[in-house]
Design a protein around this motif. Structure first.
Motif, short mmCIF file in Angstrom:
data_model
loop_
_atom_site.label_atom_id
_atom_site.label_comp_id
_atom_site.label_asym_id
_atom_site.label_seq_id
_atom_site.Cartn_x
_atom_site.Cartn_y
_atom_site.Cartn_z
N LEU A 29 0.83 -1.21 0.00
CA LEU A 29 0.00 0.00 0.00
C LEU A 29 0.87 1.26 0.00
CD1 LEU A 29 -2.78 -1.09 2.53
CD2 LEU A 29 -2.68 -1.41 0.06
N ALA A 35 2.23 1.80 -3.33
CA ALA A 35 1.23 2.35 -4.25
C ALA A 35 1.04 3.85 -4.06
CB ALA A 35 -0.09 1.63 -4.07
N ALA A 48 -2.61 3.62 4.85
CA ALA A 48 -2.43 2.17 4.71
C ALA A 48 -3.03 1.41 5.89
CB ALA A 48 -0.94 1.84 4.57
N THR A 53 -6.81 1.55 5.86
CA THR A 53 -7.36 0.66 4.84
C THR A 53 -7.38 -0.78 5.34
OG1 THR A 53 -6.54 2.10 3.08
CG2 THR A 53 -7.09 -0.17 2.47
N SER A 105 -7.39 -1.53 -3.19
CA SER A 105 -6.60 -1.90 -2.02
C SER A 105 -7.50 -2.44 -0.92
CB SER A 105 -5.82 -0.68 -1.50
OG SER A 105 -4.93 -0.19 -2.47
N SER A 156 3.65 -6.34 -5.71
CA SER A 156 2.47 -5.66 -6.24
C SER A 156 1.53 -6.66 -6.91
CB SER A 156 2.89 -4.58 -7.24
OG SER A 156 3.56 -5.15 -8.35
N PHE A 169 -2.33 -7.06 -5.77
CA PHE A 169 -3.35 -6.57 -6.69
C PHE A 169 -3.78 -7.58 -7.73
CE2 PHE A 169 -1.34 -2.67 -5.06
CZ PHE A 169 -2.48 -2.07 -4.55
#
Length: 502
Positions: A70, A73, A80, A83, A248, A387, A391
């Motif tokens: 995160l 990103a 982060a 989230t 995310s 990543s 994702f």
């Protein structure tokens, strides 16, 4: 404890249900001792057991590193952690909803799925869940193998090149360390659920204490918390933040989307609904958030100590030179990884594979099959790109598991109103036979949810839906299932009696 007897099953005052006579399911081809309802006297898990289960599962390397993707990103550490907290609060809802039938009826996840998908159709959600678990098993086994390899490299300085260069970019001894850790997991599986509970009970506080010690060391060495906490991220408004926040958040939900389905595998051993609920509510969101935050704090300090951010605690410990410190640290990593791997990634697929061939595959054989498939899925490739791990891996499978959750929850809570015929879940010609063992309404709803959730991966115009994969799959599958089931004639008492007679 007295209870109300309803022909074949006894409902006790606390709401739990048991069979008055198990002879019919004992002889059924759809049952074996590992899938059968847990007798009331064996339902002994307390609030602490469920809290310890979640604490030990959350205290793992992927959780520690969760915020790193995160931050990479562009989020700040506050964004982060927020989230992560929000994602775990959201996923707690389907976890608790699907936990209820486990405690009430003493049944594992694949047997619970028979009520919605049919006695044969239940293999669809069970195998979808099992394959994801095999991938996770492999990931955790590779991480645990890295921990062992680091430990051996400190104790035996020449360990890494001792047996040659190996293959696939990893030395021969690295592969040996991986297989050794893999074998430790399989050994615990062979010992069964009672040993698992004991491992979770003592692993939870031990790992938390050791992580706290590592945090204190990092802050003292860095004389503060480091520069990551001062970074406000690259998003300077809601419009910039939102497009990254949604996928995310979905990925954070995907982290435990697996357990949101198969918690009946654990709650079937619960003493009461209240105890399993409190244990999970107290432990899951708090532990996930605190442990991820500890990862941020320690990593931030490493920027000052070593001049670079070291997100992987195994690589961080590898920089220590005292063999005793490395030994204790790596033992902690091994304990943490074994605890989460067995609980989260072996129990469910072992039961799921057993559901396919109940008389051929038991819990132990299913666990061994999980281990073999975990190797074949090549976890070292899944971990090669952080990543892609968050994702693609997490986001992608969340849509499929969300679709299954939508069907299960809609069926149990709204269509069947929490009422299941326990014995019929194990009978080939019982109430859950539907059409030759398949409830095609559930299958159609699941396919619809998956199609909408995954459509954005291949159809550009649907790309926004892919960012909401779990939410889309859950909502579409649940609504389609309710619409289809509304056309089905309810099972009457006479119809149920006829199915029993058959």
């Amino acid at each position: 404890m007295s209870g109300r007897i309803d022909r074949r099953q006894i409902e006790y005052p606390d709401g739990r249900v048991a069979l008055a006579d198990t002879s019919r399911i004992d002889a059924s081809p759809l049952a074996n001792p590992d899938l059968a309802p847990v007798p009331l006297e064996r339902r002994t898990w307390s609030t602490y057991n469920y809290a310890a289960l979640w604490i030990s599962m959350a205290h793992c390397i992927p959780t520690y590193m969760l915020a790193s993707g995160l931050l990479a990103a562009g989020m700040s550490w506050v964004q982060a952690i927020t989230t992560i907290l929000l994602g775990n609060i959201i996923v707690l809802i389907p976890i608790l909803l699907n936990s209820h039938p486990g405690t009430k009826y003493g049944i594992p996840f694949p047997v619970f799925a028979r009520a919605s998908y049919g006695t044969i159709g239940s293999n669809l959600p069970a195998l979808m869940r099992a394959l994801v678990a095999c991938g996770w098993f492999g990931i955790q086994a590779w991480i645990g193998g890295e921990a062992l390899h680091t430990f051996f490299s400190v104790v035996i300085p020449a360990w890494d090149g001792l047996l040659g260069p190996g293959f696939g970019g990893h030395s021969t001894t690295a592969w040996i360390s991986f297989l050794l850790f893999w074998g430790m997991n399989i050994w615990i599986v062979m010992k069964g659920m009672d040993l698992l509970r004991r491992v979770e009970n003592w692993a939870a506080p031990f790992v938390l204490v050791m992580a706290a010690v590592l945090l204190v060391w990092a802050v003292r060495e860095a004389h503060g918390f480091g520069p990551l906490l001062e970074d406000r991220g690259k998003f300077h408004g809601f419009a910039q933040f939102f497009p990254v926040f949604i996928p995310s958040l979905t990925a954070m939900i995907g982290f435990w989307a697996t357990l949101s389905l198969n918690m009946p595998d654990f709650t079937r051993f619960g003493r009461s609904q209240r105890e399993q609920m409190i244990g999970q509510v107290v432990a899951l969101p708090t532990t996930m958030t605190v442990f991820a935050a500890m990862g941020v704090l320690i990593t931030s300090a490493t920027v000052i100590i070593y001049g670079q951010a070291i997100w992987d605690p195994v690589k961080l410990v590898a920089k220590f030179h005292a063999p005793l410190v490395v030994a204790i640290s790596m033992f902690t990593v091994v304990v943490a990884t074994i605890a989460v791997n067995i609980a989260a990634n072996v129990v469910s697929p072992a039961n799921d594979f057993a559901n396919v061939f109940p008389k051929l595959i038991n819990f132990r054989r299913g666990g061994l099959l999980t281990g073999v498939l975990g190797i074949l899925m090549m976890p070292w490739r899944l971990l090669a790109d952080p990543s892609g791990y968050i994702f693609n891996w997490l986001l992608g499978y969340s849509g499929g598991l969300g679709s299954i959750a939508g069907v299960l929850i809609a069926d149990y809570w709204l269509v069947k109103n929490r009422r299941l015929e326990l014995e019929d879940l194990y009978l080939p010609n019982g109430a859950y036979r539907y059409t030759n063992g398949w409830n095609w309404n559930a299958v159609a709803a699941t396919i619809s949810g998956c199609a909408m959730a995954w459509g954005g991966f291949v159809v550009p115009v649907l790309k926004p839906l892919y960012s909401y994969a779990w939410f889309v799959g859950f909502a579409v599958a649940g609504l389609v299932y309710l619409a289809l089931e509304a056309r089905r004639a309810p099972i009457t008492e006479a119809g149920l009696s006829a199915s029993i007679a058959n």
